[in-house]
Design a protein around this motif. Structure first.
Motif, mmCIF file in Angstrom:
data_model
loop_
_atom_site.group_PDB
_atom_site.id
_atom_site.type_symbol
_atom_site.label_atom_id
_atom_site.label_comp_id
_atom_site.label_asym_id
_atom_site.label_seq_id
_atom_site.Cartn_x
_atom_site.Cartn_y
_atom_site.Cartn_z
ATOM 1 N N ARG A 44 8.241 -31.678 -20.814
ATOM 2 C CA ARG A 44 9.571 -31.555 -21.380
ATOM 3 C C ARG A 44 9.814 -30.027 -21.643
ATOM 4 N NH1 ARG A 44 13.038 -35.183 -21.117
ATOM 5 N NH2 ARG A 44 13.943 -34.513 -23.010
ATOM 6 N N GLU A 46 11.770 -28.470 -24.080
ATOM 7 C CA GLU A 46 11.346 -28.236 -25.471
ATOM 8 C C GLU A 46 9.972 -28.108 -25.855
ATOM 9 O OE1 GLU A 46 13.134 -31.085 -24.067
ATOM 10 O OE2 GLU A 46 12.994 -32.689 -25.378
ATOM 11 N N GLU A 89 8.256 -22.548 -33.079
ATOM 12 C CA GLU A 89 9.250 -23.664 -32.875
ATOM 13 C C GLU A 89 8.737 -25.061 -33.308
ATOM 14 O OE1 GLU A 89 11.275 -22.899 -28.938
ATOM 15 O OE2 GLU A 89 9.801 -21.631 -28.444
ATOM 16 N N PRO A 91 9.295 -28.393 -31.799
ATOM 17 C CA PRO A 91 9.694 -29.372 -31.028
ATOM 18 C C PRO A 91 9.415 -30.699 -31.426
ATOM 19 C CG PRO A 91 8.180 -28.368 -29.904
ATOM 20 C CD PRO A 91 8.226 -27.572 -31.177
#
Length: 132
Positions: A44, A46, A89, A91
């Motif tokens: 993916r 993300e 991040e 996700p």
């Protein structure tokens, strides 16, 4: 003028790289369910699938399987470092299991993940950090 041309050339070059590898919505059945979910997540965007900068995963978590409206679901989250400098991040995806076809697919329903117990998900870190 030169900066504008460089930007256009860079955009076309990056667009070509990203367009050639779309993120899969489903995956093939091989390996343990947790390994299959990890490979699906790593495919993916993300989760850094098209990142030009190598990413690293830490504190990965999974919840499930749990039933919600007659669906078997898993929630996957991690701290991903590398694409942003200095800040991780976070996700998150929701994966639905299709038991009849023995497949997993990503769905868009983040609300179902609240309130479920999570556990460490080392398969995501092992598979994801191997390529970084």
């Amino acid at each position: 003028m030169l900066a504008r041309l460089t930007g256009v050339a860079l955009a076309f070059g990056l667009g070509g790289c990203m367009a050639s590898r779309p993120a899969p919505e489903t995956e093939v059945a091989s390996g343990t369910p947790r390994e299959r979910i990890a490979r699906l997540a790593l495919g993916r965007v993300e989760f850094g699938a098209v990142s030009l900068i190598p990413v690293r995963f830490e504190h990965s978590r999974i919840s499930g399987p749990f039933e919600d409206a007659s669906r078997t679901l898993y929630c996957v989250s991690t701290h991903m470092k590398g694409r942003t400098f200095g800040k991780a991040e976070r996700p998150k995806i929701v994966v639905q299991e299709d038991k009849a076809a023995s497949r997993f697919r990503v769905i868009d329903d983040d609300e179902v993940c609240t309130g479920h117990r999570t556990e460490p998900f080392p398969e995501l870190e092992t598979l994801g950090n191997r390529s970084a």
